[in-house]
Design a protein around this motif. Structure first.
Motif, short mmCIF file in Angstrom:
data_model
loop_
_atom_site.label_atom_id
_atom_site.label_comp_id
_atom_site.label_asym_id
_atom_site.label_seq_id
_atom_site.Cartn_x
_atom_site.Cartn_y
_atom_site.Cartn_z
N TYR A 140 8.19 9.64 8.54
CA TYR A 140 6.78 8.86 8.20
C TYR A 140 7.02 6.98 7.90
O TYR A 140 6.13 6.31 7.76
N ASP B 187 3.47 4.78 11.76
CA ASP B 187 2.62 4.95 11.65
C ASP B 187 1.00 4.76 12.41
O ASP B 187 0.50 4.13 11.72
N HIS C 91 -2.26 6.13 12.60
CA HIS C 91 -3.07 6.16 11.75
C HIS C 91 -3.36 6.80 11.09
O HIS C 91 -4.25 7.33 10.52
N GLN D 105 -1.84 8.67 8.49
CA GLN D 105 -1.73 8.52 7.34
C GLN D 105 -1.59 10.39 6.82
O GLN D 105 -1.79 10.59 5.41
N SER E 146 4.28 3.72 2.32
CA SER E 146 3.87 2.28 3.82
C SER E 146 2.49 1.83 4.25
O SER E 146 2.53 1.04 4.94
N SER E 147 1.73 3.26 3.82
CA SER E 147 0.07 3.08 4.00
C SER E 147 0.02 1.97 2.77
O SER E 147 0.07 2.41 1.79
N ARG F 23 -2.47 2.91 1.05
CA ARG F 23 -2.99 4.28 -0.32
C ARG F 23 -1.85 4.36 -0.71
O ARG F 23 -1.70 5.26 -1.68
#
Length: 335
Positions: free
Chosen positions: A262, A265, A268, A270, A326-327, A329
């Motif tokens: 992970y 990405d 994208h 997620q 890392s995202s 959200r």
């Protein structure tokens, strides 16, 4: 298809012309080889594989060994990762479960084509006399098979009659002792091509998350061994001695494998958001929300791993947490 062997055969029969023509012919061979691998992969990812093609694929994966590069050899694309995931799709039974855990009837060749396919596959993968060219690849296939057996254990009505299944815990333990998570983080997941394919990423994501959610007792066993390893290391360091080299680091490798999967990405997708199922998410919704059991298990894994964290697991856990957050959200849920 071995491109270099095909080149030697053509040269022996004087079927190759000037250098430019040679390059065109060999590029054609390489593109054909890659196209065949992608065709098998997409076929398996969408519908699974019938018995004969599935066993042919398994035999190819088992016997394939990456040739050592030679000075005059041509660079080739490694098709084993994509074919390995194709086989993992062929034995994947997660499509039989809805997100809420209910079982659904779907056509999956492994269990829908009678008992012969399933029992033959079990015999083939449990045969110790079959030699694998790559032990790490064998451990990955065994992990996929263990998750498949665990899925069937949760849905016994899907198992054909007169088929006695192996214990998934025993199969998974063999994969763990063979270093499956170390192989994943150091070798398999280091292939950048995997992160450009949606099907490949989703299958690897499903493999790891199914293992965590369906076999929490194995995860707990690995964690307990990691704690024993930490105590042993500190005891030896206190005495000024080097710790033994045969200590268990499987849980540490699991955390680092998750972090590797992970950490990037590019599409994208997620997928790491499946690990975040906090009460804040449910409270923020204006409609009744039924949490998926799998997401609850993954969220519990993230929380419970940090409880009384041994010092030897601090860096691997922080690395995994950074990848899962890392995202935008994911970072919000993490903090």
């Amino acid at each position: 298809m071995d491109v270099n062997k095909e080149k030697e055969l053509l040269q022996r029969n004087r079927a190759l012309g000037p250098a430019r023509y040679q390059r065109e012919v060999l590029d054609l061979y390489e593109s054909t080889r890659q196209a065949l691998a992608e065709t098998i992969f997409l076929w398996s990812a969408q519908t699974g594989l019938p018995k004969e093609p599935c066993f042919a694929l398994l035999n190819f994966i088992r016997s394939y060994k990456q040739p050592a590069p030679e000075p005059d050899s041509l660079p080739t694309v490694d098709i084993i990762p994509i074919l390995s995931i194709a086989f993992l799709y062929a034995i994947d039974l997660s499509v039989l479960h809805k997100t809420d855990g209910d079982v659904v009837q779907r056509i999956v060749p492994l269990v829908m084509s009678g008992s012969q396919f399933l029992s033959a596959m079990q015999d083939e993968l449990s045969n110790a006399e079959k030699i694998w060219a790559d032990k790490g690849l064998k451990s990955l296939i065994l992990m996929g098979w263990a998750v498949t057996l665990s899925t069937l254990r949760m849905a016994p009505q899907m198992t054909p009659e007169n088929v006695v299944l192996a214990n998934p815990d025993v199969v998974m333990e063999e994969a763990i002792q063979s270093g499956v998570f170390d192989y994943l983080r150091q070798v398999f997941l280091s292939n950048d091509q995997l992160y450009k394919d949606v099907f490949a990423l989703r299958r690897l994501h499903g493999l790891i998350t199914d293992f965590i959610s369906q076999m929490p007792h194995k995860v707990k066993e690995m964690r307990l061994r990691a704690e024993e390893t930490d105590k042993t290391i500190h005891a030896f360091m206190h005495e000024g001695l080097e710790p033994p080299t045969n200590l268990s680091h499987h849980f540490e490798h699991l955390l680092l494998a998750i972090a590797r999967l992970y950490s990037t990405d590019p599409l994208h997708l997620q997928l790491s958001m499946d690990y975040w199922c906090s009460p804040d998410i449910r409270r923020g919704l204006s409609f009744p929300y039924r949490t998926q059991p799998k997401k609850e298990a993954l969220y519990s894994f993230v929380l419970q791993t940090c409880e009384v964290l041994p010092t030897t697991l601090f860096v691997p856990y922080a690395t995994m947490l950074a990848a899962l957050a890392s995202s935008p959200r994911g970072a919000q849920q993490c903090f």
